[in-house]
Design a protein around this motif. Structure first.
Motif, mmCIF file in Angstrom:
data_model
loop_
_atom_site.group_PDB
_atom_site.id
_atom_site.type_symbol
_atom_site.label_atom_id
_atom_site.label_comp_id
_atom_site.label_asym_id
_atom_site.label_seq_id
_atom_site.Cartn_x
_atom_site.Cartn_y
_atom_site.Cartn_z
ATOM 1 N N TRP A 63 47.813 -34.327 -20.619
ATOM 2 C CA TRP A 63 46.912 -33.920 -19.517
ATOM 3 C C TRP A 63 46.027 -34.782 -19.353
ATOM 4 N N TYR A 64 45.166 -35.182 -20.185
ATOM 5 C CA TYR A 64 44.138 -36.234 -20.231
ATOM 6 C C TYR A 64 44.637 -37.543 -19.933
ATOM 7 N N ASN A 65 45.637 -37.827 -20.502
ATOM 8 C CA ASN A 65 46.220 -39.327 -20.257
ATOM 9 C C ASN A 65 46.473 -39.434 -18.770
ATOM 10 N N GLN A 66 47.151 -38.577 -18.322
ATOM 11 C CA GLN A 66 47.837 -38.479 -17.013
ATOM 12 C C GLN A 66 46.603 -38.347 -15.975
ATOM 13 N N VAL A 67 45.547 -37.634 -16.365
ATOM 14 C CA VAL A 67 44.586 -37.600 -15.291
ATOM 15 C C VAL A 67 43.759 -38.902 -15.412
ATOM 16 N N VAL A 68 43.429 -39.547 -16.295
ATOM 17 C CA VAL A 68 42.842 -40.887 -16.463
ATOM 18 C C VAL A 68 43.547 -41.616 -15.518
ATOM 19 N N LEU A 69 44.882 -41.796 -15.647
ATOM 20 C CA LEU A 69 45.643 -43.088 -15.254
ATOM 21 C C LEU A 69 45.886 -42.657 -13.764
ATOM 22 N N ARG A 70 46.266 -41.298 -13.468
ATOM 23 C CA ARG A 70 46.542 -41.116 -12.212
ATOM 24 C C ARG A 70 45.560 -40.935 -11.093
ATOM 25 N N ALA A 71 44.198 -40.643 -11.671
ATOM 26 C CA ALA A 71 43.223 -40.501 -10.922
ATOM 27 C C ALA A 71 42.730 -41.917 -10.540
ATOM 28 N N GLY A 72 43.209 -42.917 -11.249
ATOM 29 C CA GLY A 72 42.838 -44.388 -10.960
ATOM 30 C C GLY A 72 41.374 -44.843 -11.769
ATOM 31 N N LEU A 73 41.230 -43.938 -12.828
ATOM 32 C CA LEU A 73 40.170 -44.651 -13.716
ATOM 33 C C LEU A 73 40.205 -45.625 -14.330
ATOM 34 N N ALA A 74 41.445 -45.696 -15.110
ATOM 35 C CA ALA A 74 41.941 -46.757 -16.117
ATOM 36 C C ALA A 74 43.202 -47.006 -16.221
ATOM 37 N N ASP A 75 43.571 -48.223 -16.745
ATOM 38 C CA ASP A 75 44.804 -48.329 -16.918
ATOM 39 C C ASP A 75 45.266 -49.267 -18.327
ATOM 40 N N TYR A 76 46.055 -49.270 -18.984
ATOM 41 C CA TYR A 76 46.417 -50.023 -20.142
ATOM 42 C C TYR A 76 46.240 -51.269 -19.913
ATOM 43 N N SER A 77 45.660 -52.196 -20.743
ATOM 44 C CA SER A 77 45.936 -53.431 -20.707
ATOM 45 C C SER A 77 47.090 -54.146 -21.538
ATOM 46 N N PRO A 78 47.379 -55.388 -21.311
ATOM 47 C CA PRO A 78 48.648 -56.037 -22.442
ATOM 48 C C PRO A 78 48.224 -55.727 -23.724
ATOM 49 N N VAL A 79 47.033 -55.858 -23.990
ATOM 50 C CA VAL A 79 46.560 -55.776 -25.542
ATOM 51 C C VAL A 79 46.440 -54.403 -25.929
ATOM 52 N N ARG A 80 47.372 -54.067 -27.048
ATOM 53 C CA ARG A 80 47.114 -52.929 -27.662
ATOM 54 C C ARG A 80 45.895 -52.490 -27.806
ATOM 55 N N GLY A 81 45.394 -51.101 -27.496
ATOM 56 C CA GLY A 81 44.097 -50.639 -27.645
ATOM 57 C C GLY A 81 43.052 -50.917 -26.932
ATOM 58 N N CYS A 82 43.393 -51.851 -25.864
ATOM 59 C CA CYS A 82 42.506 -51.806 -24.758
ATOM 60 C C CYS A 82 42.653 -51.299 -23.397
ATOM 61 N N MET A 83 41.778 -51.176 -22.578
ATOM 62 C CA MET A 83 42.249 -50.598 -21.184
ATOM 63 C C MET A 83 41.373 -51.266 -20.043
ATOM 64 N N VAL A 84 41.874 -51.051 -18.931
ATOM 65 C CA VAL A 84 41.258 -52.031 -17.651
ATOM 66 C C VAL A 84 40.461 -50.792 -17.112
ATOM 67 N N ILE A 85 39.244 -50.853 -16.680
ATOM 68 C CA ILE A 85 38.536 -49.840 -16.253
ATOM 69 C C ILE A 85 38.865 -50.248 -14.575
ATOM 70 N N ARG A 86 39.543 -49.392 -13.836
ATOM 71 C CA ARG A 86 39.779 -49.638 -12.407
ATOM 72 C C ARG A 86 38.700 -49.365 -11.673
ATOM 73 N N PRO A 87 38.759 -49.738 -10.181
ATOM 74 C CA PRO A 87 37.530 -49.623 -9.556
ATOM 75 C C PRO A 87 36.928 -48.329 -9.226
ATOM 76 N N TYR A 88 37.749 -47.157 -9.411
ATOM 77 C CA TYR A 88 37.202 -45.900 -9.157
ATOM 78 C C TYR A 88 36.542 -45.377 -10.357
#
Length: 528
Positions: A63-88
């Motif tokens: 649930w947590y992962n889906q909320v973060v991803l689908r609300a547009g808060l963040a996405d995974y980066s090509p580098v394992r363990g890192c993330m992109v913080i999206r505009p929202y």
RNA sequence: CGGGGCGUAGCGCAGUCCGGUUAGCGCGCACGGUUCGGGUCCGUGAGGUCCCCGGUUCAAAUCCGGGCGCCCCGACCA
């Protein structure tokens, strides 16, 4: 609702809300049942089912992962363990940052910036510090195509390099106190990562202060813990337990660590901020000395304190529900979304005109508002989308409202019809303002009640294990155990001492584990 | 590093066991129309090195060998 906080501009058509690769990646790996169209049916229903979040009770991490991803808060980066913080998500972070920064300035701190690279030898100067951080260091060994004489570590935290600079800058008691904060990224080589909660690189602020006396340093460490509490209560609507870390859990190199612990929606604990009294450990390791009034050399007393992008995760987990994110109005990038509704073409113009007027008036009043006038989606679709993204208040304006000079306010924190009220367009600015305050308060009250309801006391280890496995939550107990006892409990139950809470009145009781008399109280919990 | 799973369109998958038309379906995306008070519907369309390398074969997404990557669970942690 201060107007100087970030207003996130949502642009339809921009790929800011497209399904991310990670949503499905997680679905796949977690063996989420994938809803497929097996028979021809109303597509609306299929879509609804396909887009539904897993419920918190059935699979909290997912649930947590889906909320973060689908609300547009963040996405995974090509580098394992890192993330992109999206505009929202970044807009949310900017609001967090600004609210904290105001408080730091108000308590006399200034911002500065120290470099990302730290000589390896610096980390090694403080014994506990190097032991604590060595396993999670990212080390640069090559630069400009050549092997470096001395490896550089990518900062996991900046006590050492700042200590080095403080030694250079501090000569006299007149130079003290030094009250510097920096906003920066740090890197820790984590084995197991989670969006916002634990990524290899994260954003934070780290305050580093130097004082003439032990008392002053202690006062500073405690003051900044209060600042964190104030921020969490009043901006993030997150209640916390304030307290001191156990010897096992304290920061590597600190004399004492303090913490604000919050309870997530699954009753696990999360350290939302920490403040350390570093004593003279770093002063001695880096030779930070000053001449006092008597012309005698003294070591300074230092503190450090930090809060990171992790609080975004805390906000998600404290407030979120099965519809998705719920953001506290004071931090929400969009506080109000206006959804216009029309049935016939003749209704479209008056409805949109009214919506635009309301939008303009709200914006002029300093409210962060977004008018969702996209034509390719139905109102129902938009309702769901903005609920998923956690916008605290929705204003619905349809032909009936235009006719009656009103609008419908729908509260995110109260789902369905009960959360809806009709207000006059004349008074809408004030009504929205009041409503946002009401929501902010209601969210805090709800979270506080939840934390209290899930805080238990036990008097034996058997009961402890039983409560932990059946009900979870914070377990508040008298504690006279040793470090070894604490480690054993962690191994056996996965629960750790979150803190020795400050609110204990000092009364004496019996340790649930050792049976000894003690006046020390500890809060145990499973933690992130 | 140990245990488990996966790699086919942007995403989710089917097809692989048993080799054989033009590799399919749903979502998403583009265009047109229709709808809009709680996830509209219809039509048209764009989109593929079937993870990589090698082998077997008249023929490989499918069989064989090797490699790479990712995810989940466990050991460290703001």
């Amino acid at each position: 609702m201060t107007p100087d906080v970030t207003h996130y501009v949502f642009r339809p058509g921009h790929s800011d809300f497209t399904q991310t690769s990670e949503v499905s990646r997680l679905r796949k790996s977690n063996k989420e049942p994938v809803i497929r169209q097996t028979h021809p049916g109303p597509r609306g229903r299929m879509m609804a089912e396909q887009q539904k979040l897993p419920s918190r009770s059935e699979n909290y991490p997912e649930w947590y992962n889906q909320v973060v991803l689908r609300a547009g808060l963040a996405d995974y980066s090509p580098v394992r363990g890192c993330m992109v913080i999206r505009p929202y998500g970044y807009a949310l972070w900017e609001n967090i940052r600004d609210a904290l920064d105001r408080r730091f300035k108000a308590t006399g701190h200034v911002n500065a910036y120290f470099p990302l690279f730290i000589p390896m030898s610096f980390i090694e100067k403080e014994k506990e510090h190097v032991e604590g951080f060595a396993p999670e260091l990212a080390v640069v060994t090559h630069g400009g195509g050549k092997k470096l004489e001395e490896p550089l570590v990518v900062r996991p935290t900046s006590e050492t390099i700042i200590g080095h600079m403080y030694a250079k800058w501090i000569k006299s008691y007149r130079d003290l106190p030094v009250l510097i904060n920096q906003w920066a990224n740090v890197v820790r080589w984590e084995l197991r990562t989670r969006l916002f909660l634990r990524t290899m690189e994260f954003l934070w602020q780290e305050g580093h202060t130097a004082h003439a006396t032990a008392e002053e340093a202690e006062e500073e460490a405690r003051r900044m813990l209060d600042v964190y509490e104030d921020f969490l209560h009043n901006e993030a609507a997150i209640p916390v337990v304030k307290g001191q870390k156990s010897e096992i859990e304290k920061f590597a190199g600190a004399l004492r660590s303090y913490t604000v612990e919050a309870m997530m929606g699954n009753t696990w604990a999360l350290q939302a901020g920490t403040s350390h009294n570093l004593g003279q450990n770093f002063a001695k390791a880096f030779n930070i000395r000053y001449l006092d009034r008597n012309n005698e050399l003294q070591y300074v007393w230092t503190t450090s304190w930090g809060m990171s992008t992790r609080v975004v995760g805390a906000i998600v987990m404290v407030h979120g529900d099965d519809q998705g994110l719920r953001l506290p109005p004071r931090l929400a990038p969009i506080q109000v979304v206006i959804v216009p509704i029309w049935r016939k073409d003749v209704d479209k113009t008056p409805v949109l005109d009214t919506a635009r007027q309301v939008e303009q008036r709200l914006r002029e009043a300093g409210i962060r508002v977004h008018l969702d006038d996209r034509e390719e989606h139905t109102p129902g679709y938009k309702f769901h989308e903005w609920e998923l993204r956690g916008v605290p208040l929705r204003v619905e304006i349809g032909p009936r409202d235009v006719e009656q000079g009103q609008a419908v306010l729908a509260r995110r924190d109260i789902p369905g019809r009960e959360g809806k009220t009709a207000v006059s367009q004349e008074s809408i600015v004030q009504d929205v303002r009041t409503m946002l305050d009401t929501i902010q308060q209601a969210m805090f009250d709800r979270a506080k009640r939840f934390m209290e309801e899930n805080t238990h006391t036990v008097s034996s280890y058997e009961e402890f294990k039983d409560v932990l496995s059946t009900r979870g939550g914070f377990i508040r107990v008298f504690w006279a155990g040793t470090d070894e006892d604490e480690i054993r409990i962690k191994e056996e139950t996965k629960a750790t001492i979150r803190c020795y809470p400050f609110d204990h009145d000092g009364s004496e009781g019996t340790c649930f584990y050792t049976g000894k008399k003690t006046n020390r109280v500890a809060i145990f919990a499973r933690a992130y």
